[in-house]
Design a protein around this motif. Structure first.
Motif, PDB file in Angstrom:
ATOM      1  N   GLN A 259     -52.415 -14.295  -3.233  1.00  0.00           N
ATOM      2  CA  GLN A 259     -53.425 -14.296  -4.298  1.00  0.00           C
ATOM      3  C   GLN A 259     -54.703 -15.002  -3.841  1.00  0.00           C
ATOM      4  O   GLN A 259     -55.810 -14.572  -4.182  1.00  0.00           O
ATOM      5  CB  GLN A 259     -52.880 -14.993  -5.541  1.00  0.00           C
ATOM      6  CG  GLN A 259     -51.796 -14.208  -6.252  1.00  0.00           C
ATOM      7  CD  GLN A 259     -51.346 -14.910  -7.514  1.00  0.00           C
ATOM      8  OE1 GLN A 259     -52.139 -15.123  -8.422  1.00  0.00           O
ATOM      9  NE2 GLN A 259     -50.074 -15.288  -7.562  1.00  0.00           N
TER      10      GLN A 259
ATOM     11  N   ALA B 210     -56.499 -12.781  -1.400  1.00  0.00           N
ATOM     12  CA  ALA B 210     -57.109 -11.667  -2.147  1.00  0.00           C
ATOM     13  C   ALA B 210     -58.435 -12.101  -2.772  1.00  0.00           C
ATOM     14  O   ALA B 210     -59.403 -11.324  -2.773  1.00  0.00           O
ATOM     15  CB  ALA B 210     -56.144 -11.163  -3.221  1.00  0.00           C
ATOM     16  N   ARG B 211     -58.515 -13.316  -3.283  1.00  0.00           N
ATOM     17  CA  ARG B 211     -59.772 -13.809  -3.870  1.00  0.00           C
ATOM     18  C   ARG B 211     -60.849 -13.946  -2.796  1.00  0.00           C
ATOM     19  O   ARG B 211     -62.018 -13.616  -3.045  1.00  0.00           O
ATOM     20  CB  ARG B 211     -59.547 -15.155  -4.567  1.00  0.00           C
ATOM     21  CG  ARG B 211     -58.771 -15.042  -5.849  1.00  0.00           C
ATOM     22  CD  ARG B 211     -58.656 -16.391  -6.517  1.00  0.00           C
ATOM     23  NE  ARG B 211     -57.872 -16.293  -7.745  1.00  0.00           N
ATOM     24  CZ  ARG B 211     -57.998 -17.122  -8.767  1.00  0.00           C
ATOM     25  NH1 ARG B 211     -58.857 -18.113  -8.717  1.00  0.00           N
ATOM     26  NH2 ARG B 211     -57.253 -16.963  -9.843  1.00  0.00           N
TER      27      ARG B 211
ATOM     28  N   GLU C 165     -61.047 -12.273   0.055  1.00  0.00           N
ATOM     29  CA  GLU C 165     -61.465 -10.934   0.483  1.00  0.00           C
ATOM     30  C   GLU C 165     -62.228 -10.192  -0.615  1.00  0.00           C
ATOM     31  O   GLU C 165     -63.171  -9.451  -0.321  1.00  0.00           O
ATOM     32  CB  GLU C 165     -60.249 -10.137   0.948  1.00  0.00           C
ATOM     33  CG  GLU C 165     -59.655 -10.692   2.243  1.00  0.00           C
ATOM     34  CD  GLU C 165     -58.453  -9.927   2.730  1.00  0.00           C
ATOM     35  OE1 GLU C 165     -58.274  -9.867   3.950  1.00  0.00           O
ATOM     36  OE2 GLU C 165     -57.676  -9.392   1.902  1.00  0.00           O
ATOM     37  N   ALA C 166     -61.863 -10.399  -1.866  1.00  0.00           N
ATOM     38  CA  ALA C 166     -62.566  -9.736  -2.971  1.00  0.00           C
ATOM     39  C   ALA C 166     -64.016 -10.186  -3.063  1.00  0.00           C
ATOM     40  O   ALA C 166     -64.885  -9.437  -3.526  1.00  0.00           O
ATOM     41  CB  ALA C 166     -61.840 -10.002  -4.295  1.00  0.00           C
ATOM     42  N   LYS C 167     -64.283 -11.389  -2.591  1.00  0.00           N
ATOM     43  CA  LYS C 167     -65.651 -11.907  -2.581  1.00  0.00           C
ATOM     44  C   LYS C 167     -66.472 -11.282  -1.456  1.00  0.00           C
ATOM     45  O   LYS C 167     -67.683 -11.445  -1.403  1.00  0.00           O
ATOM     46  CB  LYS C 167     -65.601 -13.437  -2.437  1.00  0.00           C
ATOM     47  CG  LYS C 167     -66.888 -14.133  -2.702  1.00  0.00           C
ATOM     48  CD  LYS C 167     -67.246 -14.105  -4.163  1.00  0.00           C
ATOM     49  CE  LYS C 167     -68.518 -14.891  -4.391  1.00  0.00           C
ATOM     50  NZ  LYS C 167     -69.067 -14.690  -5.702  1.00  0.00           N
ATOM     51  N   GLY C 168     -65.801 -10.545  -0.578  1.00  0.00           N
ATOM     52  CA  GLY C 168     -66.500  -9.873   0.508  1.00  0.00           C
ATOM     53  C   GLY C 168     -66.417 -10.600   1.836  1.00  0.00           C
ATOM     54  O   GLY C 168     -67.037 -10.167   2.818  1.00  0.00           O
ATOM     55  N   TYR C 169     -65.660 -11.669   1.901  1.00  0.00           N
ATOM     56  CA  TYR C 169     -65.512 -12.407   3.146  1.00  0.00           C
ATOM     57  C   TYR C 169     -64.422 -11.777   4.005  1.00  0.00           C
ATOM     58  O   TYR C 169     -63.492 -11.161   3.491  1.00  0.00           O
ATOM     59  CB  TYR C 169     -65.196 -13.876   2.874  1.00  0.00           C
ATOM     60  CG  TYR C 169     -66.265 -14.574   2.068  1.00  0.00           C
ATOM     61  CD1 TYR C 169     -67.610 -14.471   2.412  1.00  0.00           C
ATOM     62  CD2 TYR C 169     -65.938 -15.317   0.943  1.00  0.00           C
ATOM     63  CE1 TYR C 169     -68.600 -15.097   1.668  1.00  0.00           C
ATOM     64  CE2 TYR C 169     -66.917 -15.949   0.196  1.00  0.00           C
ATOM     65  CZ  TYR C 169     -68.245 -15.838   0.557  1.00  0.00           C
ATOM     66  OH  TYR C 169     -69.211 -16.456  -0.182  1.00  0.00           O
ATOM     67  N   LYS C 170     -64.561 -11.958   5.301  1.00  0.00           N
ATOM     68  CA  LYS C 170     -63.632 -11.360   6.251  1.00  0.00           C
ATOM     69  C   LYS C 170     -62.851 -12.458   6.973  1.00  0.00           C
ATOM     70  O   LYS C 170     -63.454 -13.388   7.521  1.00  0.00           O
ATOM     71  CB  LYS C 170     -64.415 -10.518   7.271  1.00  0.00           C
ATOM     72  CG  LYS C 170     -63.547  -9.797   8.271  1.00  0.00           C
ATOM     73  CD  LYS C 170     -64.410  -8.956   9.200  1.00  0.00           C
ATOM     74  CE  LYS C 170     -63.515  -8.251  10.214  1.00  0.00           C
ATOM     75  NZ  LYS C 170     -64.315  -7.520  11.194  1.00  0.00           N
TER      76      LYS C 170
END
Length: 132
Positions: free
Chosen positions: A20, A23-24, A26-31
């Motif tokens: 979880q 996922a947060r 990556e959802a923010k656009g970080y790699k």
């Protein structure tokens, strides 16, 4: 692109929250450009937490940090240091706002799930410390 060091602490792993949390991020656009699972030892913890190693709470924190594996990550993105700090929430869990990782999941100030570098300069130091 800016890089930062992020560490999922033993409670995040034990409580099965790593997915979880990632996922947060990556959802923010970080790699996530590198990730490894490690068991921390006293020497690296004393170096990493040198700024609080003489505090009365440090032995408890050190025991906690050695209580299980951590997930060490290098995360990349625009303004990623500040962005991860916002996603994490306040260090003191009682001050962490709902919607942040700590605000939603932390159970104490010691067991607060996640560490993120506090500046781009410290990010590079911490990346070198944990990734060589």
């Amino acid at each position: 692109m800016e890089r930062t060091y992020v560490m999922l602490k033993p409670d995040a792993i034990k409580r099965k929250l790593a997915g979880q949390i990632i996922a947060r991020i990556e959802a923010k656009g970080y790699k996530i450009i590198d990730l490894k699972v490690i068991n921390l030892k006293e020497k690296i913890l004393r170096e990493h937490y040198a700024h609080v190693a003489n505090e009365s709470f440090y032995p408890k924190m050190e025991d906690y940090m050695m209580s299980g594996p951590v997930w060490a990550m290098i995360v990349e993105g625009e303004n990623v240091v500040q962005g991860i700090r916002i996603l994490m929430g306040a260090t003191k869990f009682e001050n962490a706002l709902p919607g942040t990782i700590r605000g939603d999941f932390a159970s104490s100030t010691t067991e607060n799930l996640i560490h993120g570098s506090d500046s781009p300069e410290n990010a590079e130091i911490e990346i070198k410390r944990f990734f060589g």
